[in-house]
Design an enzyme around this catalytic site. Structure first.
Site, PDB file in Angstrom:
ATOM      1  N   HIS A  64     -18.120 100.481-107.969  1.00 14.64           N
ATOM      2  CA  HIS A  64     -17.117 100.361-109.034  1.00 14.64           C
ATOM      3  C   HIS A  64     -17.150  98.946-109.627  1.00 14.64           C
ATOM      4  CE1 HIS A  64     -14.574 103.473-106.598  1.00 14.64           C
ATOM      5  NE2 HIS A  64     -15.133 104.112-107.599  1.00 14.64           N
ATOM      6  N   LYS A 109      -5.269 115.427-103.758  1.00 15.24           N
ATOM      7  CA  LYS A 109      -5.665 114.725-102.531  1.00 15.24           C
ATOM      8  C   LYS A 109      -4.572 113.791-102.054  1.00 15.24           C
ATOM      9  CE  LYS A 109     -10.677 114.137-103.044  1.00 15.24           C
ATOM     10  NZ  LYS A 109     -11.702 113.108-103.225  1.00 15.24           N
ATOM     11  N   ARG A 144     -23.905 108.064-110.829  1.00 13.24           N
ATOM     12  CA  ARG A 144     -24.705 107.785-109.641  1.00 13.24           C
ATOM     13  C   ARG A 144     -25.912 108.690-109.524  1.00 13.24           C
ATOM     14  NH1 ARG A 144     -19.425 107.989-105.969  1.00 13.24           N
ATOM     15  NH2 ARG A 144     -19.066 109.520-107.563  1.00 13.24           N
ATOM     16  N   SER A 166     -16.194 106.436-102.521  1.00 13.27           N
ATOM     17  CA  SER A 166     -14.968 106.118-101.783  1.00 13.27           C
ATOM     18  C   SER A 166     -14.795 107.074-100.610  1.00 13.27           C
ATOM     19  CB  SER A 166     -13.751 106.208-102.705  1.00 13.27           C
ATOM     20  OG  SER A 166     -13.872 105.271-103.741  1.00 13.27           O
TER      21      SER A 166
HETATM   22  P1  ADP Z   1     -15.310 107.777-106.205  1.00 14.54           P
HETATM   23  O1  ADP Z   1     -16.163 108.853-106.827  1.00 14.54           O
HETATM   24  O2  ADP Z   1     -16.114 106.685-105.530  1.00 14.54           O
HETATM   25  O3  ADP Z   1     -14.175 108.289-105.393  1.00 14.54           O
HETATM   26  P2  ADP Z   1     -13.697 107.360-108.570  1.00 14.54           P
HETATM   27  O4  ADP Z   1     -13.198 108.740-108.725  1.00 14.54           O
HETATM   28  O5  ADP Z   1     -12.657 106.332-108.451  1.00 14.54           O
HETATM   29  O6  ADP Z   1     -14.672 107.027-107.382  1.00 14.54           O
HETATM   30  O7  ADP Z   1     -14.738 107.065-109.760  1.00 14.54           O
HETATM   31  C1  ADP Z   1     -14.439 106.344-110.923  1.00 14.54           C
HETATM   32  C2  ADP Z   1     -15.687 106.117-111.743  1.00 14.54           C
HETATM   33  O8  ADP Z   1     -16.589 105.293-111.004  1.00 14.54           O
HETATM   34  C3  ADP Z   1     -16.507 107.351-112.105  1.00 14.54           C
HETATM   35  O9  ADP Z   1     -17.067 107.152-113.391  1.00 14.54           O
HETATM   36  C4  ADP Z   1     -17.607 107.363-111.074  1.00 14.54           C
HETATM   37  O10 ADP Z   1     -18.761 108.041-111.524  1.00 14.54           O
HETATM   38  C5  ADP Z   1     -17.855 105.872-110.952  1.00 14.54           C
HETATM   39  N1  ADP Z   1     -18.494 105.522-109.689  1.00 14.54           N
HETATM   40  C6  ADP Z   1     -18.104 105.890-108.463  1.00 14.54           C
HETATM   41  N2  ADP Z   1     -18.930 105.392-107.524  1.00 14.54           N
HETATM   42  C7  ADP Z   1     -19.882 104.677-108.197  1.00 14.54           C
HETATM   43  C8  ADP Z   1     -21.051 103.931-107.784  1.00 14.54           C
HETATM   44  N3  ADP Z   1     -21.392 103.848-106.510  1.00 14.54           N
HETATM   45  N4  ADP Z   1     -21.786 103.319-108.737  1.00 14.54           N
HETATM   46  C9  ADP Z   1     -21.432 103.456-110.044  1.00 14.54           C
HETATM   47  N5  ADP Z   1     -20.364 104.146-110.491  1.00 14.54           N
HETATM   48  C10 ADP Z   1     -19.598 104.751-109.587  1.00 14.54           C
END
Ligand code: ADP
Length: 172
Positions: free
Chosen positions: A23, A47, A96, A134
């Site tokens: 992130h 969740k 990703r 996450s």
């Molecule tokens: P997660 O999928 O890790 O629980 P979120 O729902 O908070 O995270 O995701 C928010 C944004 O961050 C989305 O656009 C998701 O694709 C992106 N994201 C999550 N993990 C990564 C990563 N490892 N590298 C790049 N972008 C990411």
């Protein structure tokens, strides 16, 4: 009051439970492309979170504290409404994997149907962060595994403190 759209403002939304290095990389790179990047920390109604909304906002603020044009705000609305509420018309997302792509594709089309004036812009995850999520980080924490490669020290400390209070607090 309707705000005037600014195409140099982008909004990066997520649950950030917890915010990790993948992130943070998207936040940093996004902050170099746009004049202002608003990070919207949302809720997932399906969740139980590991960290409360307030804790997640504080952690994102701490990890992004050195990036001057980044502003972190909570939201509990449709993402497109949140984007409009800050005067932006661009959503930033990280990609990703190919499986992310399917989900992100449907989400961006849905958002376009909800608000045709809001465009989604994607940044590819850096290779070294493309496996981080996450969910996996919460699972590693639940078994007291090493977190240093995935999160900043401040997030690691907050996770360890939470695990001490609630040993099986992996979220769901
Ligand atoms: P997660 O999928 O890790 O629980 P979120 O729902 O908070 O995270 O995701 C928010 C944004 O961050 C989305 O656009 C998701 O694709 C992106 N994201 C999550 N993990 C990564 C990563 N490892 N590298 C790049 N972008 C990411």
């Amino acid at each position: 009051m309707a705000s005037v759209p600014n195409h140099r403002i982008a909004v990066y939304t997520g649950v950030f439970d917890p915010v990790h290095l993948g992130h943070l990389d998207i936040i940093r790179r996004g902050s170099r492309i746009f004049d202002r990047l608003v990070v919207g920390v949302g809720i997932n109604p399906e969740k139980a979170p590991f960290f409360t909304l307030d804790e997640r906002v504080q952690l994102v603020r701490q990890v992004a504290a050195d990036i001057v044009n980044v502003d972190v705000q909570p939201f509990d609305d449709l993402a497109v409404r949140f984007v409009r509420s800050v005067g932006a018309r661009v959503m930033l997302r990280g990609l990703r994997t190919l499986s992310d792509m399917e989900y992100e594709f449907s989400m961006s089309l849905t958002n376009l149907a909800l608000d045709p004036e809001i465009e989604t812009v994607f940044l590819m995850a850096k290779e070294e962060y493309s496996h981080i999520s996450s969910t996996l980080i919460r699972q590693i924490a639940a078994f007291h595994g090493p977190l240093d490669k995935f999160v900043t020290p401040v997030v690691k400390a907050a996770m360890l403190a939470r695990m001490k209070e609630r040993p099986y607090a992996a979220g769901s």
